[in-house]
Write a protein that holds these residues in place. Structure first.
Motif, short mmCIF file in Angstrom:
data_model
loop_
_atom_site.label_atom_id
_atom_site.label_comp_id
_atom_site.label_asym_id
_atom_site.label_seq_id
_atom_site.Cartn_x
_atom_site.Cartn_y
_atom_site.Cartn_z
N THR A 62 0.72 -1.18 0.01
CA THR A 62 -0.14 -0.06 -0.07
C THR A 62 0.96 1.24 0.05
O THR A 62 2.15 1.36 0.53
N PRO A 63 0.41 2.23 -0.55
CA PRO A 63 1.17 3.56 -0.68
C PRO A 63 1.35 4.09 0.94
O PRO A 63 2.54 4.61 1.05
N GLY A 64 0.62 3.79 1.94
CA GLY A 64 0.60 4.10 3.42
C GLY A 64 1.83 3.36 3.96
O GLY A 64 2.67 4.12 4.53
N TYR A 65 2.15 2.23 3.55
CA TYR A 65 3.29 1.26 3.93
C TYR A 65 4.39 2.07 3.39
O TYR A 65 5.43 1.74 4.17
N ARG A 66 4.34 2.12 2.15
CA ARG A 66 5.75 2.55 1.38
C ARG A 66 6.24 4.02 1.83
O ARG A 66 7.19 4.28 1.74
N LYS A 67 5.37 4.60 2.56
CA LYS A 67 5.55 6.02 3.15
C LYS A 67 6.33 5.70 4.47
O LYS A 67 7.08 6.85 4.85
N VAL A 68 6.00 4.82 5.04
CA VAL A 68 6.71 4.46 6.53
C VAL A 68 7.88 3.43 6.31
O VAL A 68 8.71 3.75 7.10
N ARG A 69 7.80 2.81 5.39
CA ARG A 69 8.91 1.66 5.40
C ARG A 69 9.68 1.65 3.97
O ARG A 69 8.94 1.82 3.00
N THR A 70 11.08 1.77 3.94
CA THR A 70 11.70 1.69 2.90
C THR A 70 11.80 0.13 2.12
O THR A 70 11.47 -0.88 2.67
N ALA A 71 12.16 0.13 1.15
CA ALA A 71 12.21 -1.17 0.37
C ALA A 71 13.20 -2.20 1.05
O ALA A 71 13.09 -3.34 1.34
N GLN A 73 13.78 -2.21 4.33
CA GLN A 73 13.28 -2.52 5.72
C GLN A 73 12.25 -3.55 5.08
O GLN A 73 12.04 -4.73 6.05
N TYR A 74 11.76 -3.50 4.19
CA TYR A 74 10.54 -4.60 3.66
C TYR A 74 11.41 -5.70 3.49
O TYR A 74 10.95 -7.06 3.96
N LYS A 75 12.41 -5.79 2.77
CA LYS A 75 13.19 -7.01 2.33
C LYS A 75 13.51 -7.77 3.69
O LYS A 75 13.82 -8.89 3.94
N LEU A 76 14.18 -7.02 4.88
CA LEU A 76 14.68 -7.61 6.04
C LEU A 76 13.77 -8.28 6.81
O LEU A 76 14.24 -8.98 7.65
N GLN A 77 12.45 -8.19 6.70
CA GLN A 77 11.50 -8.86 7.56
C GLN A 77 11.51 -10.29 7.02
O GLN A 77 10.68 -11.09 7.64
N PHE A 78 11.90 -10.71 5.71
CA PHE A 78 11.73 -12.13 5.49
C PHE A 78 13.25 -12.95 5.78
O PHE A 78 14.21 -12.60 5.12
N GLY A 79 13.07 -13.68 6.69
CA GLY A 79 14.40 -14.31 7.38
C GLY A 79 14.50 -15.65 6.40
O GLY A 79 13.70 -16.02 5.35
N TRP A 134 -5.35 -2.12 -6.65
CA TRP A 134 -5.36 -2.79 -5.50
C TRP A 134 -3.98 -3.02 -5.02
O TRP A 134 -3.07 -3.23 -5.64
N TRP A 135 -3.99 -3.02 -3.76
CA TRP A 135 -2.49 -3.00 -2.73
C TRP A 135 -2.34 -4.24 -2.00
O TRP A 135 -3.49 -4.43 -1.38
N HIS A 136 -1.41 -4.68 -1.63
CA HIS A 136 -0.99 -5.60 -0.86
C HIS A 136 -0.91 -4.88 0.81
O HIS A 136 -0.25 -4.29 0.80
N TYR A 137 -1.95 -5.45 1.59
CA TYR A 137 -2.14 -4.88 2.88
C TYR A 137 -1.09 -5.61 3.76
O TYR A 137 -1.18 -7.04 3.90
N GLN A 138 -0.26 -5.04 4.71
CA GLN A 138 0.49 -5.68 5.57
C GLN A 138 0.54 -4.70 6.86
O GLN A 138 0.76 -3.43 6.84
N ASP A 139 0.57 -5.13 8.25
CA ASP A 139 0.73 -4.27 9.51
C ASP A 139 1.93 -3.68 9.45
O ASP A 139 3.16 -4.09 9.05
N LEU A 140 2.13 -2.58 10.00
CA LEU A 140 3.54 -1.92 10.22
C LEU A 140 4.03 -2.35 11.40
O LEU A 140 3.53 -2.72 12.11
#
Length: 140
Positions: A62-71, A73-79, A134-140
């Protein structure tokens, strides 16, 4: 003119009707249901995730997620605990601005010293409609 050439008037009306029907048919070819659009986007999202193309997968957020998290940071959540080896959309149920997607995932758990086969599981995702997309939603 209409009394002298009645067949021309009928031909003109038929041509007009055919044109309207033809345009309506063209318009419906390009339209897709929200379920079809979200199924395609969810499939593309998971292709990017499985291919370790996190920058591409991030763009589905979502645009809101991308305003708060960088690419990054997004990548680092996947172990490295689980590797998704295949993904397919099992079901899509939409409301006007929200779709719930059930994904069927084939995963290979990464446990040291054990060679495990692929395990199939299901996961639910939420997709939100914002600004016509349509955007993929995930919690911040």
């Amino acid at each position: 003119m209409s009394s002298k050439y009645p067949h021309y008037r009928r031909l003109a009306l038929l041509a007009l009707a055919a044109g309207v029907v033809g345009l309506a048919g063209c318009a419906s070819i390009g339209t897709q249901t929200p379920e079809q659009v979200v199924e395609k986007r969810a499939t593309d999202y998971w292709k990017a995730r499985m291919g370790a193309k996190y920058e591409v997968a991030y763009q589905f957020s979502t645009p809101g997620y991308r305003k708060v998290r960088t690419a990054e940071q997004y990548k680092l959540q996947f172990g490295a605990g689980v590797s998704v080896v295949d993904a397919s959309v099992s079901k899509v149920v939409c409301e006007p601005e929200k779709c719930e997607v059930q994904m069927k995932l084939g995963v290979k758990p990464a446990i040291l010293m054990l060679k495990l086969d692929k395990v199939e599981t299901y996961m639910n995702e939420t997709w939100l409609l914002e600004d016509g997309q349509w955007w993929h939603y995930q919690d911040l």
